[in-house]
Design a protein around this motif. Structure first.
Motif, PDB file in Angstrom:
ATOM      1  N   LYS A  50       0.859  -1.187   0.000  1.00  0.00           N
ATOM      2  CA  LYS A  50       0.000   0.000   0.000  1.00  0.00           C
ATOM      3  C   LYS A  50       0.894   1.236   0.000  1.00  0.00           C
ATOM      4  CE  LYS A  50      -4.289  -1.607   0.735  1.00  0.00           C
ATOM      5  NZ  LYS A  50      -5.291  -1.457  -0.268  1.00  0.00           N
ATOM      6  N   ILE A  51       0.587   2.158  -0.857  1.00  0.00           N
ATOM      7  CA  ILE A  51       1.385   3.366  -0.959  1.00  0.00           C
ATOM      8  C   ILE A  51       0.620   4.482  -0.255  1.00  0.00           C
ATOM      9  CG2 ILE A  51       2.528   4.972  -2.522  1.00  0.00           C
ATOM     10  CD1 ILE A  51       2.499   2.663  -4.617  1.00  0.00           C
ATOM     11  N   ARG A  52       1.076   4.812   0.963  1.00  0.00           N
ATOM     12  CA  ARG A  52       0.406   5.823   1.791  1.00  0.00           C
ATOM     13  C   ARG A  52       1.470   6.720   2.413  1.00  0.00           C
ATOM     14  NH1 ARG A  52      -4.500   5.509   1.825  1.00  0.00           N
ATOM     15  NH2 ARG A  52      -4.894   6.755   3.664  1.00  0.00           N
ATOM     16  N   TYR A  53       1.098   8.002   2.581  1.00  0.00           N
ATOM     17  CA  TYR A  53       1.996   8.948   3.213  1.00  0.00           C
ATOM     18  C   TYR A  53       1.176  10.095   3.793  1.00  0.00           C
ATOM     19  CZ  TYR A  53       5.917  12.135   3.913  1.00  0.00           C
ATOM     20  OH  TYR A  53       6.850  12.978   4.465  1.00  0.00           O
ATOM     21  N   MET A  54       1.326  10.326   5.076  1.00  0.00           N
ATOM     22  CA  MET A  54       0.670  11.430   5.776  1.00  0.00           C
ATOM     23  C   MET A  54      -0.840  11.499   5.512  1.00  0.00           C
ATOM     24  SD  MET A  54       3.582  14.403   5.564  1.00  0.00           S
ATOM     25  CE  MET A  54       2.650  15.484   6.637  1.00  0.00           C
ATOM     26  N   GLY A  55      -1.510  10.360   5.610  1.00  0.00           N
ATOM     27  CA  GLY A  55      -2.965  10.328   5.481  1.00  0.00           C
ATOM     28  C   GLY A  55      -3.484  10.194   4.069  1.00  0.00           C
ATOM     29  N   GLY A  56      -2.653  10.369   3.084  1.00  0.00           N
ATOM     30  CA  GLY A  56      -3.058  10.209   1.684  1.00  0.00           C
ATOM     31  C   GLY A  56      -2.501   8.928   1.133  1.00  0.00           C
ATOM     32  N   GLY A  57      -2.966   8.578  -0.034  1.00  0.00           N
ATOM     33  CA  GLY A  57      -2.460   7.350  -0.633  1.00  0.00           C
ATOM     34  C   GLY A  57      -2.556   7.375  -2.139  1.00  0.00           C
ATOM     35  N   VAL A  58      -1.987   6.356  -2.740  1.00  0.00           N
ATOM     36  CA  VAL A  58      -2.028   6.185  -4.181  1.00  0.00           C
ATOM     37  C   VAL A  58      -3.030   5.075  -4.481  1.00  0.00           C
ATOM     38  CG1 VAL A  58      -0.680   5.495  -6.213  1.00  0.00           C
ATOM     39  CG2 VAL A  58       0.357   6.940  -4.459  1.00  0.00           C
ATOM     40  N   LYS A  59      -3.936   5.336  -5.401  1.00  0.00           N
ATOM     41  CA  LYS A  59      -4.895   4.312  -5.797  1.00  0.00           C
ATOM     42  C   LYS A  59      -4.166   3.210  -6.553  1.00  0.00           C
ATOM     43  CE  LYS A  59      -8.908   7.288  -5.858  1.00  0.00           C
ATOM     44  NZ  LYS A  59     -10.057   7.791  -6.630  1.00  0.00           N
ATOM     45  N   GLU A  60      -4.712   2.015  -6.509  1.00  0.00           N
ATOM     46  CA  GLU A  60      -4.035   0.860  -7.106  1.00  0.00           C
ATOM     47  C   GLU A  60      -4.057   0.866  -8.629  1.00  0.00           C
ATOM     48  OE1 GLU A  60      -5.841  -2.523  -5.203  1.00  0.00           O
ATOM     49  OE2 GLU A  60      -4.646  -2.228  -3.395  1.00  0.00           O
ATOM     50  N   GLU A  61      -5.038   1.506  -9.234  1.00  0.00           N
ATOM     51  CA  GLU A  61      -5.131   1.533 -10.689  1.00  0.00           C
ATOM     52  C   GLU A  61      -4.226   2.630 -11.242  1.00  0.00           C
ATOM     53  OE1 GLU A  61      -7.990   2.127  -8.761  1.00  0.00           O
ATOM     54  OE2 GLU A  61      -8.434  -0.003  -8.631  1.00  0.00           O
ATOM     55  N   ALA A  62      -3.463   2.290 -12.261  1.00  0.00           N
ATOM     56  CA  ALA A  62      -2.578   3.255 -12.915  1.00  0.00           C
ATOM     57  C   ALA A  62      -2.640   3.023 -14.416  1.00  0.00           C
ATOM     58  CB  ALA A  62      -1.145   3.089 -12.418  1.00  0.00           C
ATOM     59  N   THR A  63      -2.223   4.027 -15.173  1.00  0.00           N
ATOM     60  CA  THR A  63      -2.167   3.913 -16.624  1.00  0.00           C
ATOM     61  C   THR A  63      -0.742   4.164 -17.072  1.00  0.00           C
ATOM     62  OG1 THR A  63      -4.427   4.742 -16.790  1.00  0.00           O
ATOM     63  CG2 THR A  63      -3.110   4.773 -18.797  1.00  0.00           C
ATOM     64  N   VAL A  64      -0.243   3.306 -17.937  1.00  0.00           N
ATOM     65  CA  VAL A  64       1.110   3.446 -18.469  1.00  0.00           C
ATOM     66  C   VAL A  64       1.005   3.856 -19.932  1.00  0.00           C
ATOM     67  CG1 VAL A  64       3.290   2.273 -18.971  1.00  0.00           C
ATOM     68  CG2 VAL A  64       1.987   1.679 -16.903  1.00  0.00           C
ATOM     69  N   GLU A  65       1.767   4.867 -20.294  1.00  0.00           N
ATOM     70  CA  GLU A  65       1.906   5.259 -21.701  1.00  0.00           C
ATOM     71  C   GLU A  65       3.392   5.263 -22.004  1.00  0.00           C
ATOM     72  OE1 GLU A  65       1.616   9.172 -24.441  1.00  0.00           O
ATOM     73  OE2 GLU A  65      -0.176   8.733 -23.253  1.00  0.00           O
ATOM     74  N   ALA A  66       3.756   4.674 -23.127  1.00  0.00           N
ATOM     75  CA  ALA A  66       5.175   4.650 -23.504  1.00  0.00           C
ATOM     76  C   ALA A  66       5.317   4.895 -24.989  1.00  0.00           C
ATOM     77  CB  ALA A  66       5.809   3.315 -23.134  1.00  0.00           C
ATOM     78  N   ARG A  67       6.402   5.571 -25.345  1.00  0.00           N
ATOM     79  CA  ARG A  67       6.775   5.803 -26.741  1.00  0.00           C
ATOM     80  C   ARG A  67       8.044   5.001 -26.973  1.00  0.00           C
ATOM     81  NH1 ARG A  67       3.818  10.015 -28.754  1.00  0.00           N
ATOM     82  NH2 ARG A  67       5.139  10.250 -30.566  1.00  0.00           N
ATOM     83  N   ILE A  68       7.950   4.017 -27.848  1.00  0.00           N
ATOM     84  CA  ILE A  68       9.055   3.089 -28.082  1.00  0.00           C
ATOM     85  C   ILE A  68       9.499   3.204 -29.532  1.00  0.00           C
ATOM     86  CG2 ILE A  68       9.697   0.642 -28.078  1.00  0.00           C
ATOM     87  CD1 ILE A  68       7.305   0.380 -25.990  1.00  0.00           C
ATOM     88  N   PRO A  69      10.799   3.362 -29.758  1.00  0.00           N
ATOM     89  CA  PRO A  69      11.284   3.467 -31.148  1.00  0.00           C
ATOM     90  C   PRO A  69      10.955   2.200 -31.947  1.00  0.00           C
ATOM     91  CG  PRO A  69      13.047   3.950 -29.580  1.00  0.00           C
ATOM     92  CD  PRO A  69      11.886   3.418 -28.791  1.00  0.00           C
ATOM     93  N   ILE A  70      10.610   2.391 -33.208  1.00  0.00           N
ATOM     94  CA  ILE A  70      10.402   1.273 -34.124  1.00  0.00           C
ATOM     95  C   ILE A  70      11.640   1.148 -34.988  1.00  0.00           C
ATOM     96  CG2 ILE A  70       9.048   0.398 -36.077  1.00  0.00           C
ATOM     97  CD1 ILE A  70       6.640   1.928 -34.959  1.00  0.00           C
ATOM     98  N   LYS A  71      12.162  -0.066 -35.064  1.00  0.00           N
ATOM     99  CA  LYS A  71      13.347  -0.247 -35.936  1.00  0.00           C
ATOM    100  C   LYS A  71      12.930  -0.704 -37.310  1.00  0.00           C
ATOM    101  CE  LYS A  71      14.302  -4.933 -34.488  1.00  0.00           C
ATOM    102  NZ  LYS A  71      15.238  -5.899 -34.110  1.00  0.00           N
TER     103      LYS A  71
END
Length: 162
Positions: free
Chosen positions: A141-162
């Motif tokens: 669980k990611i919590r700090y000083m009464g707040g926290g990070v929700k478990e759902e996240a979105t990843v975006e990546a830009r990957i070079p195409i060879k």
């Protein structure tokens, strides 16, 4: 002077024609707010096949390169949750996609999970988006000083195409 500009103009255009590889993890906070952890360090490339499909055998993202914009949050993320000394990279393997949809295996914190997402081709880059559940990767669980990070996240990546 005009000759110098004529020679340098194509260099400037080519320098700005392609975005740099980048990965961004968008996190939501509880009770409110959000932040992103970003990096421009991505090791690996994708391949576009003749049939229009895309693939990548292995993409690595050094987790120590992630930056949230706040030094203390970076330290907590890297030492307490991701444990980058033990698990230095996020690794995507067996990535395959066709018609804008794709699958792969993501390994973070020693845990491998299948992922699904979407992609688009932007010039010489593959732009991928996929959701993850942070709890699936045993980061606690990611919590700090009464707040926290929700478990759902979105990843975006830009990957070079060879």
């Amino acid at each position: 002077m005009k000759t110098t500009l004529a020679i340098l103009a194509p260099l400037f255009v080519s320098a700005f024609a392609f975005a740099a590889p980048e990965a961004k993890v968008a996190m939501k906070l509880s009770p409110a707010g959000s932040f992103s952890a970003t990096t421009k360090t991505i090791n690996g490339t994708a391949k576009k096949n003749k049939d229009g499909s895309v693939e990548a055998s292995k993409i690595e993202i050094p987790l120590d390169a992630l930056d949230t914009g706040i030094a203390l949050r970076n330290e907590h993320m890297k030492t307490k949750h991701l444990e980058t000394a033990k698990f230095p990279n996020a690794i995507v393997t067996d990535a395959k996609g066709k018609d804008g949809k794709g699958t792969a295996t993501l390994e973070v914190h020693g845990v491998k999970k299948p992922i699904t997402g979407t992609y688009a081709i932007d010039g010489n880059e593959l732009v991928v988006n996929f959701p993850i559940n942070v709890a699936d990767f045993n980061v606690g669980k990611i919590r700090y000083m009464g707040g926290g990070v929700k478990e759902e996240a979105t990843v975006e990546a830009r990957i070079p195409i060879k």
